[in-house]
Design an enzyme around this catalytic site. Structure first.
Site, PDB file in Angstrom:
ATOM      1  N   TYR A 154       0.845  -1.207   0.000  1.00  0.00           N
ATOM      2  CA  TYR A 154       0.000   0.000   0.000  1.00  0.00           C
ATOM      3  C   TYR A 154       0.879   1.256   0.000  1.00  0.00           C
ATOM      4  O   TYR A 154       0.684   2.167  -0.811  1.00  0.00           O
ATOM      5  CB  TYR A 154      -0.905  -0.021   1.231  1.00  0.00           C
ATOM      6  CG  TYR A 154      -1.857   1.156   1.333  1.00  0.00           C
ATOM      7  CD1 TYR A 154      -2.978   1.229   0.514  1.00  0.00           C
ATOM      8  CD2 TYR A 154      -1.641   2.181   2.242  1.00  0.00           C
ATOM      9  CE1 TYR A 154      -3.861   2.302   0.608  1.00  0.00           C
ATOM     10  CE2 TYR A 154      -2.516   3.257   2.341  1.00  0.00           C
ATOM     11  CZ  TYR A 154      -3.631   3.310   1.521  1.00  0.00           C
ATOM     12  OH  TYR A 154      -4.502   4.375   1.607  1.00  0.00           O
ATOM     13  N   SER A 157       2.648   1.804  -3.255  1.00  0.00           N
ATOM     14  CA  SER A 157       1.730   2.270  -4.307  1.00  0.00           C
ATOM     15  C   SER A 157       1.392   3.750  -4.127  1.00  0.00           C
ATOM     16  O   SER A 157       1.264   4.496  -5.095  1.00  0.00           O
ATOM     17  CB  SER A 157       0.450   1.427  -4.315  1.00  0.00           C
ATOM     18  OG  SER A 157      -0.369   1.709  -3.183  1.00  0.00           O
ATOM     19  N   LYS A 158       1.279   4.184  -2.871  1.00  0.00           N
ATOM     20  CA  LYS A 158       0.903   5.588  -2.617  1.00  0.00           C
ATOM     21  C   LYS A 158       2.091   6.523  -2.831  1.00  0.00           C
ATOM     22  O   LYS A 158       1.924   7.649  -3.302  1.00  0.00           O
ATOM     23  CB  LYS A 158       0.330   5.726  -1.204  1.00  0.00           C
ATOM     24  CG  LYS A 158      -1.023   5.021  -1.024  1.00  0.00           C
ATOM     25  CD  LYS A 158      -2.074   5.561  -1.979  1.00  0.00           C
ATOM     26  CE  LYS A 158      -3.452   4.961  -1.757  1.00  0.00           C
ATOM     27  NZ  LYS A 158      -4.466   5.484  -2.697  1.00  0.00           N
TER      28      LYS A 158
HETATM   29  N1  LIG Z   1      -9.795   5.503   4.659  1.00  0.00           N
HETATM   30  C1  LIG Z   1      -8.610   6.016   4.959  1.00  0.00           C
HETATM   31  O1  LIG Z   1      -8.229   6.088   6.163  1.00  0.00           O
HETATM   32  C2  LIG Z   1      -7.699   6.558   3.881  1.00  0.00           C
HETATM   33  C3  LIG Z   1      -6.539   7.228   4.268  1.00  0.00           C
HETATM   34  C4  LIG Z   1      -5.675   7.731   3.288  1.00  0.00           C
HETATM   35  C5  LIG Z   1      -5.972   7.563   1.945  1.00  0.00           C
HETATM   36  N2  LIG Z   1      -7.100   6.915   1.596  1.00  0.00           N
HETATM   37  C6  LIG Z   1      -7.345   6.754   0.146  1.00  0.00           C
HETATM   38  O2  LIG Z   1      -8.586   7.326  -0.193  1.00  0.00           O
HETATM   39  C7  LIG Z   1      -9.138   6.627  -1.326  1.00  0.00           C
HETATM   40  C8  LIG Z   1     -10.578   6.271  -1.012  1.00  0.00           C
HETATM   41  O3  LIG Z   1     -10.581   5.410   0.128  1.00  0.00           O
HETATM   42  P1  LIG Z   1     -11.838   5.279   1.098  1.00  0.00           P
HETATM   43  O4  LIG Z   1     -11.399   5.548   2.475  1.00  0.00           O
HETATM   44  O5  LIG Z   1     -12.985   6.033   0.545  1.00  0.00           O
HETATM   45  O6  LIG Z   1     -12.073   3.702   1.006  1.00  0.00           O
HETATM   46  P2  LIG Z   1     -13.256   2.841   0.381  1.00  0.00           P
HETATM   47  O7  LIG Z   1     -12.790   1.448   0.468  1.00  0.00           O
HETATM   48  O8  LIG Z   1     -14.541   3.223   1.039  1.00  0.00           O
HETATM   49  O9  LIG Z   1     -13.336   3.349  -1.122  1.00  0.00           O
HETATM   50  C9  LIG Z   1     -12.579   2.795  -2.161  1.00  0.00           C
HETATM   51  C10 LIG Z   1     -13.500   2.592  -3.348  1.00  0.00           C
HETATM   52  O10 LIG Z   1     -12.705   2.077  -4.434  1.00  0.00           O
HETATM   53  C11 LIG Z   1     -13.424   0.995  -5.009  1.00  0.00           C
HETATM   54  N3  LIG Z   1     -12.483   0.097  -5.661  1.00  0.00           N
HETATM   55  C12 LIG Z   1     -11.551  -0.694  -5.064  1.00  0.00           C
HETATM   56  N4  LIG Z   1     -10.886  -1.375  -5.991  1.00  0.00           N
HETATM   57  C13 LIG Z   1     -11.405  -1.021  -7.194  1.00  0.00           C
HETATM   58  C14 LIG Z   1     -11.120  -1.390  -8.521  1.00  0.00           C
HETATM   59  N5  LIG Z   1     -10.169  -2.295  -8.828  1.00  0.00           N
HETATM   60  N6  LIG Z   1     -11.840  -0.832  -9.518  1.00  0.00           N
HETATM   61  C15 LIG Z   1     -12.825   0.052  -9.229  1.00  0.00           C
HETATM   62  N7  LIG Z   1     -13.125   0.442  -7.989  1.00  0.00           N
HETATM   63  C16 LIG Z   1     -12.420  -0.089  -6.981  1.00  0.00           C
HETATM   64  C17 LIG Z   1     -14.152   0.343  -3.859  1.00  0.00           C
HETATM   65  O11 LIG Z   1     -15.236  -0.460  -4.301  1.00  0.00           O
HETATM   66  C18 LIG Z   1     -14.579   1.558  -3.057  1.00  0.00           C
HETATM   67  O12 LIG Z   1     -15.839   2.043  -3.490  1.00  0.00           O
HETATM   68  C19 LIG Z   1      -8.223   5.427  -1.581  1.00  0.00           C
HETATM   69  O13 LIG Z   1      -7.352   5.684  -2.649  1.00  0.00           O
HETATM   70  C20 LIG Z   1      -7.455   5.309  -0.277  1.00  0.00           C
HETATM   71  O14 LIG Z   1      -6.188   4.686  -0.441  1.00  0.00           O
HETATM   72  C21 LIG Z   1      -7.982   6.411   2.524  1.00  0.00           C
END
Ligand SMILES: NC(=O)c1ccc[n+]([C@@H]2O[C@H](COP(=O)([O-])OP(=O)(O)OC[C@H]3O[C@@H](n4cnc5c(N)ncnc54)[C@H](O)[C@@H]3O)[C@@H](O)[C@H]2O)c1
Length: 253
Positions: A154, A157-158
């Site tokens: 993870y 990738s980020k």
């Molecule tokens: N939640 C956290 O604490 C957090 C922190 C830092 C960064 N982020 C980043 O924010 C972004 C959104 O995360 P979130 O918290 O809303 O999580 P989430 O899991 O609710 O949302 C991710 C969405 O991406 C979709 N997804 C996953 N794989 C996919 C694919 N191969 N094709 C199409 N859709 C796909 C999922 O179905 C989901 O709707 C991500 O990139 C995540 O890495 C999240």
């Protein structure tokens, strides 16, 4: 209405940050093309946006597959021949050190979190160049800025998507394209794929533990992080290019 009639293509739209961002941009007049592999959740978002008079279309598919990219780009271009804003937000959050991450998990993490952004950027940027400009926001994470524990694939990738944002900014600034990375800290829910591997009790414990480490004393809400994403996507950020916007309640300060 910062996004009046702007054509927006957003991946990972169905839940969490993608959903909050979709709702915010729709409320400011955007025409949304929303990609997610979670068909039911995506359909429910599109239905709720449409019921409130917003323009939204869902494209169900894996954002790391070329056929999904092709379908989404074709759908988004249909109304006006433009794509004004691309938001690469789809992500998964597997755990593991470099030793306990197997090759398949490594590959799927890089595919979803990085290759999807590459594929969408690769398809959409030539169109943005032709139309005279555009905006890209890539959702990264503080995990890409400093090492976290047992999130090797993870974090890598980020970190890579931050650099993809910076190289895109440099390479296409002269053609009117801005590209920035949003780096959220720990948000209100653990990501959907991780929730399937944890009990509700463990999720609650993990969230409480994480919140205690944040100087602001709480986790980030999706609605407040969506506002930061919308800022980067809007003309308010007209001179912000190649930047990393950290939104973490001072966790990494
Ligand atoms: N939640 C956290 O604490 C957090 C922190 C830092 C960064 N982020 C980043 O924010 C972004 C959104 O995360 P979130 O918290 O809303 O999580 P989430 O899991 O609710 O949302 C991710 C969405 O991406 C979709 N997804 C996953 N794989 C996919 C694919 N191969 N094709 C199409 N859709 C796909 C999922 O179905 C989901 O709707 C991500 O990139 C995540 O890495 C999240």
């Amino acid at each position: 209405m910062r996004f009046h009639d702007k054509i927006v293509l957003l991946t990972g739209a169905a839940t969490g940050l993608g959903r909050a961002t979709s709702e915010l941009l729709a409320s400011e007049g955007a025409r949304l093309f929303l990609v997610d592999r979670a068909a039911e959740a995506l359909q429910s978002l599109v239905a709720s946006l449409s019921a409130s008079g917003c323009q939204a279309q869902g494209i169900v598919g894996d954002a790391s597959h070329q056929d999904t990219v092709d379908a989404a780009v074709a759908a988004a271009m249909r109304p006006t021949g433009r794509i004004d804003i691309l938001i690469n937000n789809a992500g998964i959050n597997p755990t593991g050190t470099v030793v306990d991450t197997d090759a398949a998990q490594w590959a799927s993490t890089i595919d979803v979190n990085l290759k999807s952004a590459y594929l969408f950027s690769h398809s959409v940027i030539p169109l943005m160049v032709k139309q005279g400009g555009g905006v890209i926001v890539n959702t990264a994470s503080i995990a890409g800025q400093r090492a976290s524990t047992a999130e090797a694939a993870y974090a890598v990738s980020k970190a890579a998507i931050i650099m993809l944002s910076r190289t895109t900014a440099r390479d296409f600034a002269g053609q009117g394209i801005r590209c920035n990375a949003l780096c959220p800290g720990v948000l209100e829910t653990v990501m959907a794929d991780r929730r399937t591997r944890m009990s509700a009790d463990d999720v609650a414990k993990r969230s409480a533990k994480a919140a205690a480490l944040v100087p602001m004393g709480r986790l980030g809400r999706y609605d407040e992080v969506a506002k930061c994403l919308a800022f980067l996507a809007s003309d308010d950020a007209s001179y912000v290019n190649g930047a990393q916007l950290t939104v973490d309640g001072a966790l990494t300060a």
